[in-house]
Design an enzyme around this catalytic site. Structure first.
Site, PDB file in Angstrom:
ATOM      1  N   LYS A   4      22.766  63.807  20.441  1.00 50.01           N
ATOM      2  CA  LYS A   4      22.965  63.924  18.817  1.00 50.01           C
ATOM      3  C   LYS A   4      21.678  63.442  18.228  1.00 50.01           C
ATOM      4  O   LYS A   4      21.364  63.804  17.025  1.00 50.01           O
ATOM      5  CB  LYS A   4      23.760  62.609  18.450  1.00 50.01           C
ATOM      6  CG  LYS A   4      25.293  62.553  19.060  1.00 50.01           C
ATOM      7  CD  LYS A   4      26.172  61.407  18.452  1.00 50.01           C
ATOM      8  CE  LYS A   4      27.329  61.167  19.404  1.00 50.01           C
ATOM      9  NZ  LYS A   4      27.306  60.030  20.183  1.00 50.01           N
ATOM     10  N   LYS A  24      18.318  66.545  28.062  1.00 52.01           N
ATOM     11  CA  LYS A  24      19.544  66.337  27.874  1.00 52.01           C
ATOM     12  C   LYS A  24      20.061  66.690  26.357  1.00 52.01           C
ATOM     13  O   LYS A  24      19.465  66.529  25.345  1.00 52.01           O
ATOM     14  CB  LYS A  24      20.287  65.018  28.077  1.00 52.01           C
ATOM     15  CG  LYS A  24      21.656  64.750  28.012  1.00 52.01           C
ATOM     16  CD  LYS A  24      22.045  63.303  27.899  1.00 52.01           C
ATOM     17  CE  LYS A  24      22.093  62.514  26.634  1.00 52.01           C
ATOM     18  NZ  LYS A  24      23.045  61.562  26.530  1.00 52.01           N
ATOM     19  N   LYS A  45      15.961  54.598  25.076  1.00 55.33           N
ATOM     20  CA  LYS A  45      16.491  54.349  23.555  1.00 55.33           C
ATOM     21  C   LYS A  45      15.454  53.625  22.943  1.00 55.33           C
ATOM     22  O   LYS A  45      15.076  53.625  21.600  1.00 55.33           O
ATOM     23  CB  LYS A  45      17.956  53.858  23.269  1.00 55.33           C
ATOM     24  CG  LYS A  45      18.723  55.298  23.635  1.00 55.33           C
ATOM     25  CD  LYS A  45      19.997  55.023  23.127  1.00 55.33           C
ATOM     26  CE  LYS A  45      20.787  56.339  23.161  1.00 55.33           C
ATOM     27  NZ  LYS A  45      22.109  56.154  22.638  1.00 55.33           N
TER      28      LYS A  45
END
Ligand code: AQP
Length: 344
Positions: A210, A207, A115
């Protein structure tokens, strides 16, 4: 034998549209576990603000996650549905855990690396400390079981390490305060199932998430039937027919993903789905997958849209849940303070 009664805790971040991965990796398990366990299901809004959020969008997203829980079949009366920021003890225990966890442990967390990306120096301290807050979420209720997708395995292992270190570091004080067998349980992740890691529809090695820029990479819970059908039809596949057994899926991530999704939506297994569709072309299988996905997700999306219109009801569920969560969290936090030697 564990001295801790079984209790389930899990949460989802209000950071965007919920997708099939969140649904199959987490929410489906919530719906099943409520039948057998005392459960707390949280909207982890303090986790969401580890990255920038627009206030009006955040408010709407918090309500949307609560609506998704209820629309999927989680009973807000039997279970505790609440948002994290209404229970101040989450942040309080997270601070204690910041003082228990080691820098080296957090430095190993792969989610932070993904992230934060290349600009680690510019990431928030909250994003780095995210796993200690997650450990606090779980351990504040002395929860024993945590239903999550596979991507959260490392964070649950860290929560176990923190619980163990707290139990060791304060063993004497824990015993002096009358607690047998350690203060915190070592929580167990509940990850198993054919869709523990739902993959991106455009790339079977990534994966489903969102934050992927392509809407076609995921099926959102709010998608209508036509959109679901379009996304499944456009999902990446390979030219071979479907195999008849699990070995035949190796090296075919997109096929494995679609079969896993079908199995999970049908409450079945990969083996059973391959028995049914082995030898079939993707086009025929995809049509069956569309029918199944629309039948399962259509009513949830419709109920979510209905609930989202009734923000007074959603807010009342969150307030009631927060009050019930505080009734459990308050005494546990007080005991933590006594163990640490803080005066209250
Ligand atoms: N692809 C997935 N397959 C199975 N389970 C998944 N989960 C997330 N993605 C998948 C599970 O959903 C729960 C809630 O996740 P979250 O929203 O709190 O965190 P996240 O992992 O950050 O979600 P995203 O969609 O991947 O968001 P971004 O794009 O922001 O990173 C957890 O139980 C998680 O395991």
């Amino acid at each position: 034998m564990t001295p801790f009664p079984e209790r389930v805790f899990s949460g989802i971040q209000p950071t965007g549209n919920l997708h099939l991965g969140n649904y199959l990796g987490a929410i489906v398990k919530f719906v099943a576990l409520q039948k057998t366990h005392e459960c707390l299901f949280c909207v982890v809004d303090l986790h969401a603000i580890t990255v920038p959020q627009e206030p009006n969008e955040l408010r709407a997203a918090i309500r949307k996650i609560a609506a998704a829980y209820i629309a999927s079949g989680v009973d807000p009366v039997k279970n505790i549905i609440f948002n994290q920021s209404q229970v101040a003890e989450h942040a309080e225990l997270a601070w204690v855990f910041n003082c228990v966890a080691r820098m080296g442990w957090l430095n190993r967390m792969t989610q932070f690396k993904e992230k934060a990306g290349k600009d680690r120096e510019n990431a928030s301290i909250g994003l780095f400390a995210y796993p200690t807050l997650m450990a606090a979420d779980i351990l504040l209720y002395r929860a024993t079981h945590v239903p999550v997708g596979e991507d959260q395995k490392q964070h649950i292992e860290l929560a176990r390490d923190i619980a163990q270190k707290f139990n060791n570091d304060f063993a004497e004080s824990i015993a002096a305060n009358g607690h047998e067998g350690g203060f915190f349980p070592l929580p167990e992740p509940l990850i198993q199932g054919p869709a523990a890691r739902v993959m991106n529809l455009r790339d079977g090695l990534k994966k489903m998430s969102k934050s992927d820029p392509s809407e076609y990479s995921r099926i959102s819970l709010s998608d209508d039937s036509d959109t679901i059908a379009q996304k499944v039809r456009k999902a990446k596949t390979d030219p071979e027919p479907l195999p008849t057994d699990k070995d035949g899926l190796s090296g075919r991530p997109e096929a494995e993903n679609l079969i896993g999704i079908y199995a999970a939506l049908n409450d079945s297994t990969t083996e059973a789905v391959l028995q049914q569709f082995g030898g079939a072309q993707f086009s025929a299988f995809k049509q069956q997958l569309v029918d199944l996905a629309v039948a399962k997700l259509g009513p949830i999306g419709a109920e979510m849209r209905r609930l989202e219109q009734d923000s007074a009801y959603i807010d009342s569920v969150l307030r009631d849940g927060s009050q019930r969560a505080r009734a459990i969290a308050g005494p546990i936090m007080n005991q933590v303070k006594d163990i640490l030697g803080l005066i209250r």
